[in-house]
Design an enzyme around this catalytic site. Structure first.
Site, short mmCIF file in Angstrom:
data_model
loop_
_atom_site.label_atom_id
_atom_site.label_comp_id
_atom_site.label_asym_id
_atom_site.label_seq_id
_atom_site.Cartn_x
_atom_site.Cartn_y
_atom_site.Cartn_z
N SER A 41 3.33 -4.33 19.52
CA SER A 41 3.49 -4.45 20.97
C SER A 41 3.22 -3.13 21.68
O SER A 41 3.57 -2.05 21.18
CB SER A 41 4.93 -4.90 21.28
OG SER A 41 5.15 -4.93 22.66
N LYS A 65 2.20 -6.50 25.14
CA LYS A 65 3.13 -5.43 25.54
C LYS A 65 4.39 -6.08 26.11
O LYS A 65 4.34 -7.17 26.69
CB LYS A 65 2.47 -4.54 26.60
CG LYS A 65 3.38 -3.40 27.04
CD LYS A 65 2.65 -2.33 27.79
CE LYS A 65 3.65 -1.25 28.24
NZ LYS A 65 4.28 -0.56 27.10
N ASN A 89 5.08 8.89 22.78
CA ASN A 89 4.75 8.24 24.05
C ASN A 89 6.02 8.03 24.85
O ASN A 89 7.10 7.82 24.30
CB ASN A 89 4.00 6.92 23.82
CG ASN A 89 4.92 5.72 23.81
OD1 ASN A 89 5.29 5.19 24.86
ND2 ASN A 89 5.33 5.31 22.62
N ALA A 90 5.86 8.10 26.16
CA ALA A 90 6.96 7.80 27.08
C ALA A 90 6.35 6.97 28.21
O ALA A 90 6.28 7.40 29.35
CB ALA A 90 7.60 9.07 27.60
N CYS A 148 14.02 0.66 22.19
CA CYS A 148 13.18 1.72 22.76
C CYS A 148 14.00 3.01 22.90
O CYS A 148 15.09 2.99 23.48
CB CYS A 148 12.65 1.28 24.13
SG CYS A 148 11.63 2.55 24.87
N ASN A 211 10.68 0.20 15.99
CA ASN A 211 10.12 0.76 17.21
C ASN A 211 9.78 2.23 16.95
O ASN A 211 9.96 2.72 15.83
CB ASN A 211 11.16 0.65 18.35
CG ASN A 211 10.50 0.49 19.71
OD1 ASN A 211 9.53 1.18 20.01
ND2 ASN A 211 11.00 -0.41 20.51
N GLY A 237 3.28 6.84 14.35
CA GLY A 237 2.21 7.37 13.49
C GLY A 237 2.72 7.87 12.15
O GLY A 237 3.88 7.65 11.78
N GLY A 263 5.28 0.98 11.50
CA GLY A 263 5.47 2.40 11.76
C GLY A 263 4.64 3.26 10.82
O GLY A 263 4.93 3.32 9.62
N GLY A 264 3.60 3.88 11.35
CA GLY A 264 2.82 4.84 10.57
C GLY A 264 1.84 4.23 9.59
O GLY A 264 1.34 4.92 8.71
#
Ligand SMILES: Cc1cc2nc3c(=O)[nH]c(=O)nc-3n(C[C@H](O)[C@H](O)[C@H](O)COP(=O)(O)O)c2cc1C
Length: 324
Positions: A41, A65, A89-90, A148, A211, A237, A263-264
């Site tokens: 997402s 998203k 990211n923000a 988040c 997340n 990442g 994740g990654g």
């Protein structure tokens, strides 16, 4: 002569077995997938044309998203910062709101792969309203990110990463849909198994782990200030992969519902590692920036190569293999 013929027959069966067998096909929450790789997402937004790029790139399913009830402008830019082992990211859940999303996704017939909805809110009743609205469209499942790390009013900053909040939100959403509900948690929290167990008990059909982690910070030493306008951001990442692998491994021993490991992940070998830890499917996000939209196809080819070399013929054979 008979032995030579037998040998050829065996060779024929072996080669065509690999070609014909749908090695990567799998089923997740009763949904058939051509492969276990899911677009995460937030990576390609809320626009059908963008999401179709992941389908063309070989994704087995795509996730939209996260959408909120009202439009959100998100955090100011710069809202992305790269570092050696990933990115921060923000975005702050910028999105046009549920009404626009419902228009965009009212017809999903252009998709050949399942499309997963995602929504975000600051309380159980708003989550339930969103799920009720999304339930009316042809989404294959609905994901609830309760995790988040960088958006005030949403996710961890409003305390959603606790067993109590998880229970309340999932119970409210469960009443509004029969579609599979995926609860997205955060691997950087202590006690994630308790959060996942609360979700399972409240009626979730699967757990997505994870997340972005953190939040983290990157400082520009020349300007002497944090790179992100919001100062902190969620880490994704390469850097987070071992934490995600450990979390999925732990969850697999505690919960009964399936897990999407996320994740990654950027290579087929990483996917296999996460399947062995206990994931049934694997999400890919940041790696699109590293390997392109066809990172899914690349990972599938790498998986097939490894599986053929080691004699595995199905995804199911790999799930949880790292456990005793
Ligand atoms: C730019 C960006 C935007 C994201 N937006 C969302 C979002 O809207 N909803 C959500 O649940 N996760 C969001 N995520 C988190 C990803 O879905 C994923 O969980 C995380 O990036 C870890 O996977 P990765 O290392 O493969 O990127 C976002 C991540 C990034 C990098």
């Amino acid at each position: 002569m008979k032995e030579v013929a037998l040998c050829f027959l065996n060779l024929f069966i072996f080669i065509f077995g690999w070609v014909l067998l749908p090695v990567l096909e799998t089923t997740f929450c009763n949904v058939s997938l051509k492969n276990p790789l899911i677009l995460a997402s937030g990576i390609l937004g809320l626009n059908k044309n963008n999401l179709l790029r992941a389908q063309r790139g070989g994704a087995g399913a795509v996730t939209i998203k996260s959408v909120s009830l009202e439009e959100r402008s998100g955090h100011e830019t710069p809202n992305i910062a790269f570092f050696e082992a990933g990115m921060l990211n923000a975005f702050g859940y910028c999105n046009p709101g549920i009404e626009e999303a419902l228009k965009e996704f009212s017809d999903l017939s252009c998709f050949e792969v399942p499309v997963i909805a995602s929504c975000t809110a600051s309380n159980a009743s708003d989550f339930a309203k969103l799920v009720e609205a999304l339930d009316k469209l042809d989404f294959a499942a609905i994901e609830l990110p309760l995790s988040c790390p960088h958006t005030p009013g949403h996710g961890l900053l409003v305390g959603q990463g606790t067993p109590e909040a998880t229970k309340e939100i999932v119970e409210a959403c469960r009443k509004k849909t029969k579609k599979p509900l995926l609860v997205k948690i955060n691997a950087s929290l202590p006690g994630i198994a308790e959060i996942a167990l609360a979700a399972e008990k409240a009626g979730a059909n699967a757990i997505t782990c994870s997340n972005t982690l953190g939040p983290g910070m990157v400082i520009d030493i020349n300007s002497t200030k944090p790179v992100l306008a919001f100062k902190v951001g969620g880490v994704s990442g390469h850097a987070i992969r071992p934490i995600v692998v450990r979390s999925v491994y732990d969850l697999y021993e505690r919960i009964k519902i399936p897990i999407i490991g996320l994740g990654g992940i950027s290579r087929g070998e990483h996917v296999i590692e996460l399947l062995m830890a206990g994931a049934s499917c694997v999400g890919i996000g940041t790696a699109i920036a590293l390997r392109g939209h066809n990172v899914f196809e690349k990972c599938c080819n790498e998986m097939l190569g490894w599986m053929k070399k080691h004699g595995y013929k199905s995804i199911e054979e790999l799930i949880g293999l790292a456990h005793e």
